[in-house]
Design a protein around this motif. Structure first.
Motif, PDB file in Angstrom:
ATOM      1  N   TYR A 187       0.835  -1.201   0.000  1.00  0.00           N
ATOM      2  CA  TYR A 187       0.000   0.000   0.000  1.00  0.00           C
ATOM      3  C   TYR A 187       0.871   1.252   0.000  1.00  0.00           C
ATOM      4  CZ  TYR A 187      -4.425  -2.412   0.621  1.00  0.00           C
ATOM      5  OH  TYR A 187      -5.542  -3.192   0.413  1.00  0.00           O
TER       6      TYR A 187
ATOM      7  N   ASP B  44      -9.948  -2.603  -3.882  1.00  0.00           N
ATOM      8  CA  ASP B  44      -9.773  -1.192  -3.556  1.00  0.00           C
ATOM      9  C   ASP B  44     -10.351  -0.304  -4.658  1.00  0.00           C
ATOM     10  OD1 ASP B  44      -8.154   0.866  -1.777  1.00  0.00           O
ATOM     11  OD2 ASP B  44      -7.645   1.337  -3.849  1.00  0.00           O
TER      12      ASP B  44
ATOM     13  N   ARG C 136      -3.611   3.797  -3.823  1.00  0.00           N
ATOM     14  CA  ARG C 136      -4.011   2.395  -3.976  1.00  0.00           C
ATOM     15  C   ARG C 136      -2.865   1.453  -3.658  1.00  0.00           C
ATOM     16  NH1 ARG C 136      -1.386   0.602  -8.468  1.00  0.00           N
ATOM     17  NH2 ARG C 136      -0.781   2.103 -10.083  1.00  0.00           N
TER      18      ARG C 136
END
Length: 666
Positions: free
Chosen positions: A145, A354, A375
């Motif tokens: 991430y 996501d 993202r």
């Protein structure tokens, strides 16, 4: 540079030595993908440690959940006491992402609770990677991430050295610009204070309670020292020091100003697009929300949800991957992917989930399109950042095997224990057969596991066996965390003899007392009865010298055939080794506390999180939800009282009384 050095009373045994040599040699000659196929109990973690010692490279170890990562972190800490072993997992105790549900016209605002201790460990990981090469980072898939940009993180550090002329006001502004806060009363992590000619700075990434003291002689830096925050004792005199940012997301002011211009331009273009499509409400909503965020960034240098603007702030082009923990590693690092058969698919699944959530926010005017650039990495982006990888698992998938230049097996257990005997029996009469097998184990003081396919079947089977005067309990997802730990403890100490469940493969569940496992519906096609799952289940009985697994099935599926064949092969290899070395297998002996202390700690943490979520989400006008919250609070009150923490118990009691007074009792 410090070298990696394993500190352990043990030496490689069985086929550990061969695995270490082969995999290390493959890494050093440049093999990009290799696989360590190690059975349960063969000492894979020790092998991983010795490989790191051999190759002497910064190492990332990725696991698929926090529980297993925490276990690996502790083990590697003990193996490498003189090196930097760090822990990098999600720092949210509770996380409700921002979302919009069009079918109900429901907007859900982001809500999160950050664990400060984990935040400190994450900062410690990036700090170590910036400062040294003898670094091992144990991480979950949160490492893919977005994180602050490593170049900015490094460039914005504040350097100071003995003898330099210091502009105190500028030094204070520099610290503030990297997210340190001035607090002249209390010196806490991420704070600094100024008292006359003495400045004290407490970096948030220090592992111990360590801060730094800078003493001035007029404007000259006369002394720099490291001291213990608790007893104020000086630990070391230094000639220079540099302070890294207190947060990963730090941006120079001028960069933030230019970013707001880019955000404003994107806003104008997006509003035009929405208006042209007749989405006037969405256009006005987006304009109002984004304009407010821009003003906050200009005035405060920050806004709620600033991560959604990470693309414009960093100057990335649309679709470019964000900076992650992987970008902090040097190019020549080693990556070990533990339980690769689960972890690798998880890495590939993060991006799509996501994106689908954020797309709704964009379509309905809650976020700009650039929010998609905040993202996780896509699977191909992840693999591009990988230098050299060793997959570690007992059951590698076809994908891992095809990628690997070599698959090195580690089958021999130093304890001499063999894989359990497997017997395939027809489903007709299975209940009577299971009863007979369980009774035989009870007479020997051993335990049994039974695996079903559904919760209903687990509950019904528990009732049936209780009716036969057996001590039985079941576990499934609706059993709360505390009770789950207590059930496992009860099984180990003999308060119950049989445990029934759907998936009893949770990491860290080592039950050496279990000598019999019954698998119902073993011939049903699906994930829970795949070759990988069956082999993993069989491994649960590999801690006991009398281990036996019975699969109840009317058809021999390919998964059953492969499991039986592979287990037989492993038994023969271990048996031969035992005969050659005069080893007599003995059941693994582990104190109940040794295995359950970690699960108890995790249970307490999870229970606190669950209670926090319940407090925020419970509708107190609903009697069922009110009763559930009151029961949870009463349990917390009881736990506080048991630990003699009477003030906290009284505070919880007052909460219960207030709820009952305002909304009524149960």
């Amino acid at each position: 540079m410090r070298k990696f050095q394993v500190v352990s009373p043990y030496q490689p045994s069985g086929d550990q030595g061969e695995a270490i040599e082969k995999l290390s040699a493959g890494f050093l000659k440049g093999d990009r993908f290799q696989t360590l196929k190690g059975v349960t109990g063969s000492g894979k973690t020790f092998t991983m440690a010795k490989i790191i010692e051999k190759v002497q490279r910064p190492t990332l170890i990725i696991s698929h959940n926090k529980t297993l990562s925490a276990q690996l972190f502790r083990e590697f800490k003990s193996f490498f006491p003189n090196n930097a072993v760090e822990y990098f997992v999600s720092y949210y105790d509770y996380y409700q992402p921002e979302a919009y549900v069009p079918a109900r016209d429901l907007y859900i605002e982001k809500d999160a609770s950050i664990n400060d201790e984990i935040d400190k460990l994450r900062l410690a990981a990036t700090y170590s990677l910036m400062e040294r090469r003898d670094v091992i980072v144990v991480a979950t898939v949160s490492c893919i991430y977005g994180l602050g940009m490593p170049d900015l993180y490094k460039d914005m550090r504040v350097h100071i050295e003995k003898g330099e002329i210091l502009d105190l006001r500028k030094f204070e502004r520099d610290l503030a610009s990297i997210q340190y806060q001035r607090n002249d009363m209390v010196l806490d992590r991420g704070n600094f204070r100024v008292r006359g000619d003495v400045i004290e700075v407490y970096p948030p990434y220090m592992e111990t309670d360590t801060a730094y003291r800078i003493e001035l002689d007029f404007d000259e830096v006369a002394r720099i020292s490291r001291f213990n925050v608790l007893n104020r004792a000086t630990e070391e005199e230094l000639d220079e020091m540099q302070f890294y940012p207190a947060k990963h997301f730090v941006v120079p002011h001028e960069t933030l100003v230019s970013a707001t211009e880019r955000i404003q331009k994107e806003l104008e273009e997006r509003v035009e697009t929405l208006q042209a499509a007749g989405k006037m409400i969405e256009a006005e909503r987006l304009k109002t929300r984004t304009t407010y965020d821009i003003e906050m960034m200009k005035e405060m240098g920050y806004c709620s949800g600033i991560e959604n603007y990470s693309g414009p702030i960093s100057g990335r082009k649309t679709g470019e991957p964000p900076a992650t923990l992987l970008h902090y590693f040097p190019d020549d690092f080693l990556c070990l992917i533990d339980e690769a058969h689960v972890t690798v698919p998880q890495i590939g699944a993060m991006y799509e989930g996501d994106r689908s959530r954020k797309q709704n926010l964009i379509d309905f005017g809650f976020r700009l399109p650039s929010a998609l650039d905040n993202r996780p990495l896509k699977a191909d982006e992840f693999w591009k950042k990988m230098n050299q990888v060793i997959y570690v698992t007992a059951t590698p998938r076809v994908e891992e095997i095809k990628q690997s230049t070599q698959v090195v097996e580690q089958i021999i257990r130093p304890t001499g224990l063999l894989d359990p005997i497997i017997d395939v029996r027809p489903s007709e009469g299975q209940m009577e057969d299971i009863y007979k097998e369980v009774k035989a184990r009870i007479e020997k003081g051993e335990r049994s596991l039974i695996l079903t396919l559904t919760k209903k079947m687990a509950e019904d089977l528990t009732d049936y066996l209780l009716g036969l005067n057996l001590k039985v309990k079941y576990i499934h997802s609706e059993i709360d965390t505390f009770e789950r730990v207590e059930i496992l403890k009860s099984l180990r100490v003999g308060e119950i003899d049989v445990l029934i469940g759907i998936n009893l493969l949770r990491e860290g569940i080592d039950l050496p007392e279990v000598s019999f496992i019954a698998i119902l519906d073993a011939d049903k096609i699906g994930f829970l009865r795949s070759t990988t799952s069956l082999i993993q289940i069989v491994g649960r009985a590999a801690r006991n010298e009398n281990g036996m697994v019975v699969m109840y099935a009317d058809n021999l599926t390919p998964a059953i055939k492969e499991t039986v064949s592979e287990t037989k092969r492993r038994r023969e290899i271990q048996q031969k080794y035992n005969e050659e070395h005069g080893i007599t297998p003995h059941t693994v002996s582990k104190a109940v506390q040794d295995i359950l202390v970690r699960q108890q700690a995790n249970a307490e943490e999870e229970a606190e999180i669950e209670l926090g979520v319940l407090k925020k989400s419970a509708n107190l006008f609903d009697p069922k939800q009110r009763k559930k919250l009151i029961d949870a609070l009463k349990k917390q009150m009881s736990d506080y009282a048991d630990r003699l923490e009477y003030e906290q118990a009284a505070a919880v009691r007052d909460q219960i009384q207030e709820i009952e007074r305002t909304y009524g009792g149960k």
